[in-house]
Write a protein that holds these residues in place. Structure first.
Motif, PDB file in Angstrom:
ATOM      1  N   GLU A  92     -18.794  -1.589  -2.259  1.00 17.91           N
ATOM      2  CA  GLU A  92     -18.003  -2.120  -3.371  1.00 17.91           C
ATOM      3  C   GLU A  92     -17.898  -1.144  -4.546  1.00 17.91           C
ATOM      4  OE1 GLU A  92     -20.658  -5.670  -2.091  1.00 17.91           O
ATOM      5  OE2 GLU A  92     -20.628  -3.470  -1.842  1.00 17.91           O
ATOM      6  N   ASP A  93     -18.916  -0.301  -4.721  1.00 18.06           N
ATOM      7  CA  ASP A  93     -18.940   0.600  -5.875  1.00 18.06           C
ATOM      8  C   ASP A  93     -18.386   1.980  -5.567  1.00 18.06           C
ATOM      9  OD1 ASP A  93     -20.047  -1.330  -7.546  1.00 18.06           O
ATOM     10  OD2 ASP A  93     -22.101  -0.827  -6.952  1.00 18.06           O
ATOM     11  N   ASP A  94     -17.844   2.170  -4.385  1.00 25.53           N
ATOM     12  CA  ASP A  94     -17.183   3.436  -4.056  1.00 25.53           C
ATOM     13  C   ASP A  94     -16.089   3.675  -5.103  1.00 25.53           C
ATOM     14  OD1 ASP A  94     -15.339   5.351  -2.997  1.00 25.53           O
ATOM     15  OD2 ASP A  94     -15.997   4.897  -0.969  1.00 25.53           O
ATOM     16  N   PRO A  95     -16.117   4.809  -5.798  1.00 23.19           N
ATOM     17  CA  PRO A  95     -15.126   5.053  -6.856  1.00 23.19           C
ATOM     18  C   PRO A  95     -13.682   4.960  -6.357  1.00 23.19           C
ATOM     19  CG  PRO A  95     -16.897   6.675  -6.980  1.00 23.19           C
ATOM     20  CD  PRO A  95     -17.106   5.907  -5.706  1.00 23.19           C
ATOM     21  N   LEU A 114       0.829  -1.212   0.000  1.00 23.93           N
ATOM     22  CA  LEU A 114       0.000   0.000   0.000  1.00 23.93           C
ATOM     23  C   LEU A 114       0.860   1.258   0.000  1.00 23.93           C
ATOM     24  CD1 LEU A 114      -3.114   0.600   0.114  1.00 23.93           C
ATOM     25  CD2 LEU A 114      -2.473  -1.789   0.335  1.00 23.93           C
ATOM     26  N   ALA A 115       1.979   1.217   0.710  1.00 25.03           N
ATOM     27  CA  ALA A 115       2.869   2.385   0.724  1.00 25.03           C
ATOM     28  C   ALA A 115       3.410   2.664  -0.681  1.00 25.03           C
ATOM     29  CB  ALA A 115       4.016   2.158   1.706  1.00 25.03           C
ATOM     30  N   HIS A 116       3.722   1.603  -1.418  1.00 27.66           N
ATOM     31  CA  HIS A 116       4.179   1.783  -2.800  1.00 27.66           C
ATOM     32  C   HIS A 116       3.081   2.418  -3.651  1.00 27.66           C
ATOM     33  CE1 HIS A 116       6.170   0.991  -6.617  1.00 27.66           C
ATOM     34  NE2 HIS A 116       5.046   0.428  -7.040  1.00 27.66           N
ATOM     35  N   VAL A 117       1.861   1.925  -3.500  1.00 29.65           N
ATOM     36  CA  VAL A 117       0.740   2.491  -4.250  1.00 29.65           C
ATOM     37  C   VAL A 117       0.559   3.968  -3.894  1.00 29.65           C
ATOM     38  CG1 VAL A 117      -1.766   2.423  -4.566  1.00 29.65           C
ATOM     39  CG2 VAL A 117      -0.449   0.294  -4.539  1.00 29.65           C
ATOM     40  N   LYS A 118       0.608   4.265  -2.605  1.00 28.08           N
ATOM     41  CA  LYS A 118       0.418   5.652  -2.152  1.00 28.08           C
ATOM     42  C   LYS A 118       1.521   6.569  -2.702  1.00 28.08           C
ATOM     43  CE  LYS A 118       0.320   8.389   2.152  1.00 28.08           C
ATOM     44  NZ  LYS A 118      -0.970   9.098   1.967  1.00 28.08           N
ATOM     45  N   ASP A 119       2.772   6.105  -2.643  1.00 32.37           N
ATOM     46  CA  ASP A 119       3.902   6.954  -3.018  1.00 32.37           C
ATOM     47  C   ASP A 119       4.094   7.083  -4.524  1.00 32.37           C
ATOM     48  OD1 ASP A 119       4.396   7.234  -0.323  1.00 32.37           O
ATOM     49  OD2 ASP A 119       6.019   5.756  -0.273  1.00 32.37           O
ATOM     50  N   LEU A 166      -8.498   1.921  -6.193  1.00 32.73           N
ATOM     51  CA  LEU A 166      -7.474   1.182  -5.457  1.00 32.73           C
ATOM     52  C   LEU A 166      -7.393  -0.262  -5.942  1.00 32.73           C
ATOM     53  CD1 LEU A 166      -5.337   0.973  -3.296  1.00 32.73           C
ATOM     54  CD2 LEU A 166      -7.154   0.546  -1.606  1.00 32.73           C
ATOM     55  N   ALA A 167      -8.537  -0.890  -6.177  1.00 31.84           N
ATOM     56  CA  ALA A 167      -8.533  -2.267  -6.675  1.00 31.84           C
ATOM     57  C   ALA A 167      -7.803  -2.350  -8.018  1.00 31.84           C
ATOM     58  CB  ALA A 167      -9.965  -2.781  -6.805  1.00 31.84           C
ATOM     59  N   ASP A 168      -8.048  -1.369  -8.887  1.00 37.81           N
ATOM     60  CA  ASP A 168      -7.365  -1.361 -10.191  1.00 37.81           C
ATOM     61  C   ASP A 168      -5.857  -1.219 -10.027  1.00 37.81           C
ATOM     62  OD1 ASP A 168      -9.735  -1.655 -11.566  1.00 37.81           O
ATOM     63  OD2 ASP A 168      -9.978   0.484 -12.013  1.00 37.81           O
ATOM     64  N   LEU A 182       1.752   5.677  -7.241  1.00 37.39           N
ATOM     65  CA  LEU A 182       0.664   5.524  -8.210  1.00 37.39           C
ATOM     66  C   LEU A 182      -0.608   6.304  -7.880  1.00 37.39           C
ATOM     67  CD1 LEU A 182       0.941   1.627  -8.622  1.00 37.39           C
ATOM     68  CD2 LEU A 182       1.916   3.379 -10.132  1.00 37.39           C
ATOM     69  N   ALA A 183      -0.874   6.517  -6.601  1.00 34.41           N
ATOM     70  CA  ALA A 183      -2.177   7.037  -6.200  1.00 34.41           C
ATOM     71  C   ALA A 183      -2.446   8.450  -6.714  1.00 34.41           C
ATOM     72  CB  ALA A 183      -2.303   6.993  -4.675  1.00 34.41           C
ATOM     73  N   GLU A 184      -1.461   9.324  -6.601  1.00 27.68           N
ATOM     74  CA  GLU A 184      -1.690  10.715  -6.990  1.00 27.68           C
ATOM     75  C   GLU A 184      -2.072  10.820  -8.458  1.00 27.68           C
ATOM     76  OE1 GLU A 184       0.529  15.103  -6.894  1.00 27.68           O
ATOM     77  OE2 GLU A 184       1.538  13.318  -6.090  1.00 27.68           O
ATOM     78  N   LYS A 185      -1.362  10.090  -9.304  1.00 25.84           N
ATOM     79  CA  LYS A 185      -1.670  10.128 -10.735  1.00 25.84           C
ATOM     80  C   LYS A 185      -3.074   9.601 -11.017  1.00 25.84           C
ATOM     81  CE  LYS A 185       0.121   8.657 -15.239  1.00 25.84           C
ATOM     82  NZ  LYS A 185       1.193   7.900 -15.948  1.00 25.84           N
ATOM     83  N   ALA A 186      -3.527   8.653 -10.200  1.00 21.99           N
ATOM     84  CA  ALA A 186      -4.867   8.079 -10.379  1.00 21.99           C
ATOM     85  C   ALA A 186      -5.944   8.924  -9.722  1.00 21.99           C
ATOM     86  CB  ALA A 186      -4.898   6.659  -9.810  1.00 21.99           C
ATOM     87  N   GLY A 187      -5.550  10.003  -9.048  1.00 20.17           N
ATOM     88  CA  GLY A 187      -6.520  10.856  -8.383  1.00 20.17           C
ATOM     89  C   GLY A 187      -7.073  10.245  -7.106  1.00 20.17           C
ATOM     90  N   LEU A 188      -6.234   9.463  -6.421  1.00 22.64           N
ATOM     91  CA  LEU A 188      -6.670   8.761  -5.213  1.00 22.64           C
ATOM     92  C   LEU A 188      -5.864   9.248  -4.017  1.00 22.64           C
ATOM     93  CD1 LEU A 188      -8.341   6.470  -3.890  1.00 22.64           C
ATOM     94  CD2 LEU A 188      -6.465   4.913  -4.482  1.00 22.64           C
ATOM     95  N   ASP A 189      -6.570   9.679  -2.982  1.00 25.74           N
ATOM     96  CA  ASP A 189      -5.944  10.091  -1.721  1.00 25.74           C
ATOM     97  C   ASP A 189      -6.019   8.906  -0.756  1.00 25.74           C
ATOM     98  OD1 ASP A 189      -4.910  11.382   0.451  1.00 25.74           O
ATOM     99  OD2 ASP A 189      -6.594  12.766   0.716  1.00 25.74           O
ATOM    100  N   LEU A 190      -4.862   8.356  -0.398  1.00 23.69           N
ATOM    101  CA  LEU A 190      -4.812   7.162   0.450  1.00 23.69           C
ATOM    102  C   LEU A 190      -4.293   7.503   1.837  1.00 23.69           C
ATOM    103  CD1 LEU A 190      -3.310   4.107  -1.507  1.00 23.69           C
ATOM    104  CD2 LEU A 190      -5.582   4.301  -0.483  1.00 23.69           C
ATOM    105  N   GLU A 191      -4.923   6.918   2.849  1.00 22.88           N
ATOM    106  CA  GLU A 191      -4.426   6.977   4.220  1.00 22.88           C
ATOM    107  C   GLU A 191      -4.287   5.542   4.714  1.00 22.88           C
ATOM    108  OE1 GLU A 191      -5.658   8.753   8.625  1.00 22.88           O
ATOM    109  OE2 GLU A 191      -6.645   9.500   6.813  1.00 22.88           O
ATOM    110  N   ILE A 192      -3.132   5.200   5.257  1.00 27.51           N
ATOM    111  CA  ILE A 192      -2.845   3.822   5.652  1.00 27.51           C
ATOM    112  C   ILE A 192      -2.794   3.716   7.165  1.00 27.51           C
ATOM    113  CG2 ILE A 192      -1.188   1.929   5.483  1.00 27.51           C
ATOM    114  CD1 ILE A 192      -0.193   3.264   2.858  1.00 27.51           C
ATOM    115  N   LYS A 193      -3.497   2.753   7.729  1.00 25.42           N
ATOM    116  CA  LYS A 193      -3.490   2.472   9.163  1.00 25.42           C
ATOM    117  C   LYS A 193      -2.951   1.069   9.384  1.00 25.42           C
ATOM    118  CE  LYS A 193      -5.736   6.245  10.568  1.00 25.42           C
ATOM    119  NZ  LYS A 193      -5.185   7.231  11.504  1.00 25.42           N
TER     120      LYS A 193
END
Length: 275
Positions: A240-243, A49-54, A248-250, A56-67
């Protein structure tokens, strides 16, 4: 019928209160534009998840918070209570068992990787060399204990009863030619038990967290073929349908993440479809 045993059960009530307080600032409450709060165990889920956040996420328009969590119970309780939007750390049989025993309604969204369970030993280099009466430590939660017994049975160390299912226990052992003694422990304690037992069947994340290399150090490791224990991204039913979840699944099932898993874990963790 035996009662489902879960990790850290004795402290669950207190720990839950602490965990929910710790996570309380995160949940977006269904705000599709807010941060997606994802619960993980540190390795490998937290690193993936840290790799995705650092990267890939920004380019995909996804704001991730990891707990991060150190056990298998609280990430699901927090997800059910709404302190998390999703989690990544568990396989489908564990999720099914948790829903049944805790009356939760959590569902998988995507299979991400297989963290193969392995047998480790400081005493022998080959399972065949385990002495008669050897002590073998196994996980004490229902689905992972059953998984451990199925793994041992696959090598002929034990034979299970014909009706033994995925939640097999010591009571389901029909033949035990080496008279192995099974020691049931919390999964997190299994790496530390290696000094005191002849062998231990250890979940991948706890092996990695303890500095073990499943690919190199395990004397027996699960294979990916027809393996039902792929770890899944999970959400509460209805989300499940939360954009944000779909994004994130993609990302988690993308070639980029598959390559990260392959490069980072060198066969100790297998991306789905690559094992």
């Amino acid at each position: 019928m035996r009662t489902t045993r879960t990790l850290f059960a004795a402290a669950a009530g207190t720990a839950l209160a602490v965990a929910l307080t710790a996570c309380g600032s995160g949940s977006s409450g269904g705000d599709d534009n807010g941060a997606l709060v994802v619960g993980v165990t540190p390795v490998p889920a937290g690193e993936v998840l840290a790799h995705v956040k650092d990267e890939l996420a920004e380019k995909a328009g996804l704001d991730l918070e990891i707990k991060e969590f150190q056990d298998y119970v609280l990430p699901n309780t927090a997800l059910q209570e709404g302190s998390l939007d999703a989690n990544l750390y568990q396989h489908q049989p564990y999720l099914d068992d948790f829903n049944k025993s805790k009356k939760t309604d959590l569902v998988p969204v995507a299979e991400v990787y297989l963290p193969p369970m392995g047998v480790y030993s400081k005493e022998v280099d080959d399972l065949a060399d385990l002495p008669d009466g050897a002590t073998v430590a196994v996980p004490n939660d229902t689905t992972n204990e059953g998984r451990a017994f199925q793994l041992l049975a696959s090598q002929g160390l034990i034979e299970l009863k014909a009706d033994a299912g995925p939640d097999a226990s010591p009571a389901d052992v029909a033949e035990n030619p080496k008279k192995l003694v099974f020691k049931e422990l919390d999964p997190a304690q299994l790496p530390r038990s290696l000094d005191d037992v002849d062998a231990a069947v250890i979940n991948n994340n706890f092996a990695l967290d303890a500095g073990l290399s499943p690919k190199k150090d395990a004397i027996l490791l699960e294979t990916a073929k027809d393996n039902p224990y792929n770890n899944v991204l999970a959400v509460k039913k209805g989300e499940e349908d939360d954009p944000r979840v779909k994004k994130l699944a993609d990302l988690l099932t993308s070639p980029e993440v598959a390559k990260f898993i392959e490069d980072t874990y060198q066969g100790s963790v297998l991306p789905v479809g690559r094992g």
